[in-house]
Design a protein around this motif. Structure first.
Motif, PDB file in Angstrom:
ATOM      1  N   ASN A 118       0.837  -1.195   0.000  1.00 48.05           N
ATOM      2  CA  ASN A 118       0.000   0.000   0.000  1.00 48.05           C
ATOM      3  C   ASN A 118       0.877   1.253   0.000  1.00 48.05           C
ATOM      4  O   ASN A 118       2.079   1.171  -0.237  1.00 48.05           O
ATOM      5  N   CYS A 119       0.282   2.372   0.283  1.00 46.63           N
ATOM      6  CA  CYS A 119       0.997   3.645   0.228  1.00 46.63           C
ATOM      7  C   CYS A 119       2.197   3.680   1.173  1.00 46.63           C
ATOM      8  O   CYS A 119       3.212   4.300   0.853  1.00 46.63           O
ATOM      9  N   ASP A 120       2.097   3.010   2.319  1.00 48.75           N
ATOM     10  CA  ASP A 120       3.246   2.981   3.233  1.00 48.75           C
ATOM     11  C   ASP A 120       4.464   2.372   2.540  1.00 48.75           C
ATOM     12  O   ASP A 120       5.588   2.831   2.720  1.00 48.75           O
ATOM     13  N   ASP A 121       4.220   1.339   1.737  1.00 47.45           N
ATOM     14  CA  ASP A 121       5.311   0.719   0.987  1.00 47.45           C
ATOM     15  C   ASP A 121       5.807   1.634  -0.120  1.00 47.45           C
ATOM     16  O   ASP A 121       7.016   1.738  -0.352  1.00 47.45           O
ATOM     17  N   TYR A 122       4.892   2.312  -0.816  1.00 43.45           N
ATOM     18  CA  TYR A 122       5.289   3.213  -1.892  1.00 43.45           C
ATOM     19  C   TYR A 122       6.111   4.388  -1.347  1.00 43.45           C
ATOM     20  O   TYR A 122       7.066   4.825  -1.990  1.00 43.45           O
ATOM     21  N   ALA A 123       5.751   4.867  -0.165  1.00 43.22           N
ATOM     22  CA  ALA A 123       6.527   5.951   0.448  1.00 43.22           C
ATOM     23  C   ALA A 123       7.946   5.477   0.740  1.00 43.22           C
ATOM     24  O   ALA A 123       8.912   6.220   0.533  1.00 43.22           O
ATOM     25  N   ARG A 124       8.086   4.255   1.184  1.00 45.43           N
ATOM     26  CA  ARG A 124       9.410   3.686   1.445  1.00 45.43           C
ATOM     27  C   ARG A 124      10.177   3.477   0.136  1.00 45.43           C
ATOM     28  O   ARG A 124      11.364   3.802   0.047  1.00 45.43           O
ATOM     29  N   LEU A 125       9.490   2.931  -0.859  1.00 45.64           N
ATOM     30  CA  LEU A 125      10.134   2.733  -2.167  1.00 45.64           C
ATOM     31  C   LEU A 125      10.658   4.045  -2.722  1.00 45.64           C
ATOM     32  O   LEU A 125      11.758   4.109  -3.269  1.00 45.64           O
ATOM     33  N   HIS A 126       9.849   5.090  -2.589  1.00 44.43           N
ATOM     34  CA  HIS A 126      10.234   6.375  -3.161  1.00 44.43           C
ATOM     35  C   HIS A 126      11.510   6.907  -2.507  1.00 44.43           C
ATOM     36  O   HIS A 126      12.418   7.373  -3.194  1.00 44.43           O
ATOM     37  N   LEU A 127      11.579   6.833  -1.203  1.00 43.06           N
ATOM     38  CA  LEU A 127      12.732   7.388  -0.496  1.00 43.06           C
ATOM     39  C   LEU A 127      13.938   6.457  -0.503  1.00 43.06           C
ATOM     40  O   LEU A 127      15.067   6.903  -0.687  1.00 43.06           O
ATOM     41  N   LEU A 128      13.696   5.169  -0.321  1.00 41.14           N
ATOM     42  CA  LEU A 128      14.791   4.222  -0.098  1.00 41.14           C
ATOM     43  C   LEU A 128      15.191   3.422  -1.332  1.00 41.14           C
ATOM     44  O   LEU A 128      16.249   2.816  -1.356  1.00 41.14           O
ATOM     45  N   GLY A 129      14.334   3.387  -2.339  1.00 33.87           N
ATOM     46  CA  GLY A 129      14.647   2.672  -3.563  1.00 33.87           C
ATOM     47  C   GLY A 129      14.152   1.242  -3.568  1.00 33.87           C
ATOM     48  O   GLY A 129      13.811   0.676  -2.524  1.00 33.87           O
ATOM     49  N   GLY A 130      14.117   0.671  -4.745  1.00 32.13           N
ATOM     50  CA  GLY A 130      13.561  -0.657  -4.949  1.00 32.13           C
ATOM     51  C   GLY A 130      14.418  -1.798  -4.460  1.00 32.13           C
ATOM     52  O   GLY A 130      13.958  -2.929  -4.382  1.00 32.13           O
ATOM     53  N   TYR A 131      15.666  -1.530  -4.110  1.00 30.86           N
ATOM     54  CA  TYR A 131      16.555  -2.609  -3.690  1.00 30.86           C
ATOM     55  C   TYR A 131      16.876  -2.566  -2.200  1.00 30.86           C
ATOM     56  O   TYR A 131      17.713  -3.329  -1.747  1.00 30.86           O
ATOM     57  N   GLY A 132      16.231  -1.703  -1.461  1.00 27.74           N
ATOM     58  CA  GLY A 132      16.510  -1.625  -0.029  1.00 27.74           C
ATOM     59  C   GLY A 132      15.446  -0.866   0.723  1.00 27.74           C
ATOM     60  O   GLY A 132      15.738  -0.085   1.615  1.00 27.74           O
ATOM     61  N   CYS A 133      14.202  -1.095   0.362  1.00 31.48           N
ATOM     62  CA  CYS A 133      13.120  -0.283   0.924  1.00 31.48           C
ATOM     63  C   CYS A 133      12.695  -0.715   2.322  1.00 31.48           C
ATOM     64  O   CYS A 133      11.794  -0.126   2.902  1.00 31.48           O
ATOM     65  N   GLY A 134      13.338  -1.713   2.899  1.00 25.89           N
ATOM     66  CA  GLY A 134      12.979  -2.155   4.238  1.00 25.89           C
ATOM     67  C   GLY A 134      13.629  -1.343   5.336  1.00 25.89           C
ATOM     68  O   GLY A 134      13.333  -1.532   6.511  1.00 25.89           O
ATOM     69  N   GLY A 135      14.511  -0.427   4.990  1.00 26.70           N
ATOM     70  CA  GLY A 135      15.212   0.375   5.992  1.00 26.70           C
ATOM     71  C   GLY A 135      14.335   1.455   6.602  1.00 26.70           C
ATOM     72  O   GLY A 135      13.148   1.583   6.292  1.00 26.70           O
ATOM     73  N   LEU A 137      13.023   5.297   7.528  1.00 25.04           N
ATOM     74  CA  LEU A 137      12.807   6.582   6.870  1.00 25.04           C
ATOM     75  C   LEU A 137      13.477   7.683   7.681  1.00 25.04           C
ATOM     76  O   LEU A 137      13.629   7.558   8.893  1.00 25.04           O
ATOM     77  N   THR A 138      13.848   8.765   7.023  1.00 23.62           N
ATOM     78  CA  THR A 138      14.379   9.904   7.768  1.00 23.62           C
ATOM     79  C   THR A 138      13.267  10.476   8.634  1.00 23.62           C
ATOM     80  O   THR A 138      12.080  10.408   8.265  1.00 23.62           O
ATOM     81  N   PRO A 139      13.597  11.032   9.792  1.00 23.56           N
ATOM     82  CA  PRO A 139      12.550  11.526  10.695  1.00 23.56           C
ATOM     83  C   PRO A 139      11.618  12.559  10.067  1.00 23.56           C
ATOM     84  O   PRO A 139      10.403  12.476  10.239  1.00 23.56           O
ATOM     85  N   LEU A 140      12.148  13.524   9.330  1.00 19.73           N
ATOM     86  CA  LEU A 140      11.294  14.558   8.731  1.00 19.73           C
ATOM     87  C   LEU A 140      10.372  13.972   7.676  1.00 19.73           C
ATOM     88  O   LEU A 140       9.174  14.286   7.626  1.00 19.73           O
ATOM     89  N   TYR A 141      10.897  13.110   6.828  1.00 18.51           N
ATOM     90  CA  TYR A 141      10.085  12.455   5.797  1.00 18.51           C
ATOM     91  C   TYR A 141       8.970  11.649   6.468  1.00 18.51           C
ATOM     92  O   TYR A 141       7.802  11.738   6.084  1.00 18.51           O
ATOM     93  N   GLN A 142       9.320  10.863   7.464  1.00 19.71           N
ATOM     94  CA  GLN A 142       8.349  10.043   8.190  1.00 19.71           C
ATOM     95  C   GLN A 142       7.263  10.917   8.812  1.00 19.71           C
ATOM     96  O   GLN A 142       6.072  10.623   8.697  1.00 19.71           O
ATOM     97  N   GLN A 143       7.667  12.004   9.456  1.00 15.17           N
ATOM     98  CA  GLN A 143       6.703  12.898  10.113  1.00 15.17           C
ATOM     99  C   GLN A 143       5.747  13.510   9.098  1.00 15.17           C
ATOM    100  O   GLN A 143       4.530  13.487   9.284  1.00 15.17           O
ATOM    101  N   ARG A 144       6.274  14.060   8.024  1.00 15.11           N
ATOM    102  CA  ARG A 144       5.423  14.696   7.010  1.00 15.11           C
ATOM    103  C   ARG A 144       4.485  13.686   6.363  1.00 15.11           C
ATOM    104  O   ARG A 144       3.314  13.973   6.134  1.00 15.11           O
ATOM    105  N   TYR A 145       5.013  12.512   6.067  1.00 18.11           N
ATOM    106  CA  TYR A 145       4.193  11.468   5.445  1.00 18.11           C
ATOM    107  C   TYR A 145       3.066  11.037   6.387  1.00 18.11           C
ATOM    108  O   TYR A 145       1.902  10.986   5.987  1.00 18.11           O
ATOM    109  N   GLN A 146       3.397  10.751   7.637  1.00 17.48           N
ATOM    110  CA  GLN A 146       2.381  10.296   8.592  1.00 17.48           C
ATOM    111  C   GLN A 146       1.324  11.359   8.852  1.00 17.48           C
ATOM    112  O   GLN A 146       0.132  11.042   8.974  1.00 17.48           O
ATOM    113  N   GLU A 147       1.726  12.616   8.956  1.00 20.02           N
ATOM    114  CA  GLU A 147       0.751  13.693   9.171  1.00 20.02           C
ATOM    115  C   GLU A 147      -0.223  13.778   7.998  1.00 20.02           C
ATOM    116  O   GLU A 147      -1.424  13.938   8.184  1.00 20.02           O
TER     117      GLU A 147
END
Length: 156
Positions: A118-135, A137-147
């Motif tokens: 879902n979108c939570d995965d797409y947000a990770r893919l966008h920031l972290l890339g398709g080969y390491g999206c399990g890591g 998120l940066t705090p600011l990105y995470q905060q803005r996305y969650q809000e």
């Protein structure tokens, strides 16, 4: 007040993208307009004045490699091999959104291991890339996305 403006900016982008989808008749997109809006908000506050800075461009802060992995989408009448095709596309919101969708279609996966994509995965893919999206998120990105996601979940 700043958070409200950020959410309004993400909502504005989502509504614009939704209008394009309705006009084009493409309502079966892998990434929803709301999700695109929240990713945009997380990565740049959907700041439409952003162009290229270093190796990232546009409201989604897209690199050339990301654009290439997404299938090199281009503006109408443009050619992916022409000089500047990348920057012209990713600096234009609709082409940039098509780039994000292309990237998500190629690398679609369950990044957070919750059993759904879902979108939570797409947000990770966008920031972290398709080969390491399990890591993480940066705090600011995470905060803005969650809000942004919370705002839309509460109001939908």
């Amino acid at each position: 007040m700043i958070r409200a403006k950020q959410v309004v900016s993400a909502l504005s982008l989502a509504l614009i993208l939704a209008a394009v989808v309705i006009i084009d008749g493409q309502d079966n997109q892998i990434v929803s307009e709301v999700c695109l809006g929240c990713i945009c908000n997380a990565v740049s506050n959907c700041n439409r004045t952003l162009t290229c800075s270093g190796d990232v461009c546009g409201i989604f802060r897209i690199t050339w490699a990301y654009w290439s992995d997404a299938g090199k989408p281009v503006l109408d009448q443009d050619d992916p091999s022409s000089p500047g095709a990348y920057s012209r596309c990713v600096n234009e919101p609709f082409c940039a959104a098509a780039t994000v969708r292309g990237y998500m279609a190629r690398f679609r996966q369950d990044c957070n291991g919750d059993g759904v994509i879902n979108c939570d995965d797409y947000a990770r893919l966008h920031l972290l890339g398709g080969y390491g999206c399990g890591g993480g998120l940066t705090p600011l990105y995470q905060q803005r996305y969650q809000e942004c996601r919370s705002q839309f979940n509460e109001n939908s």
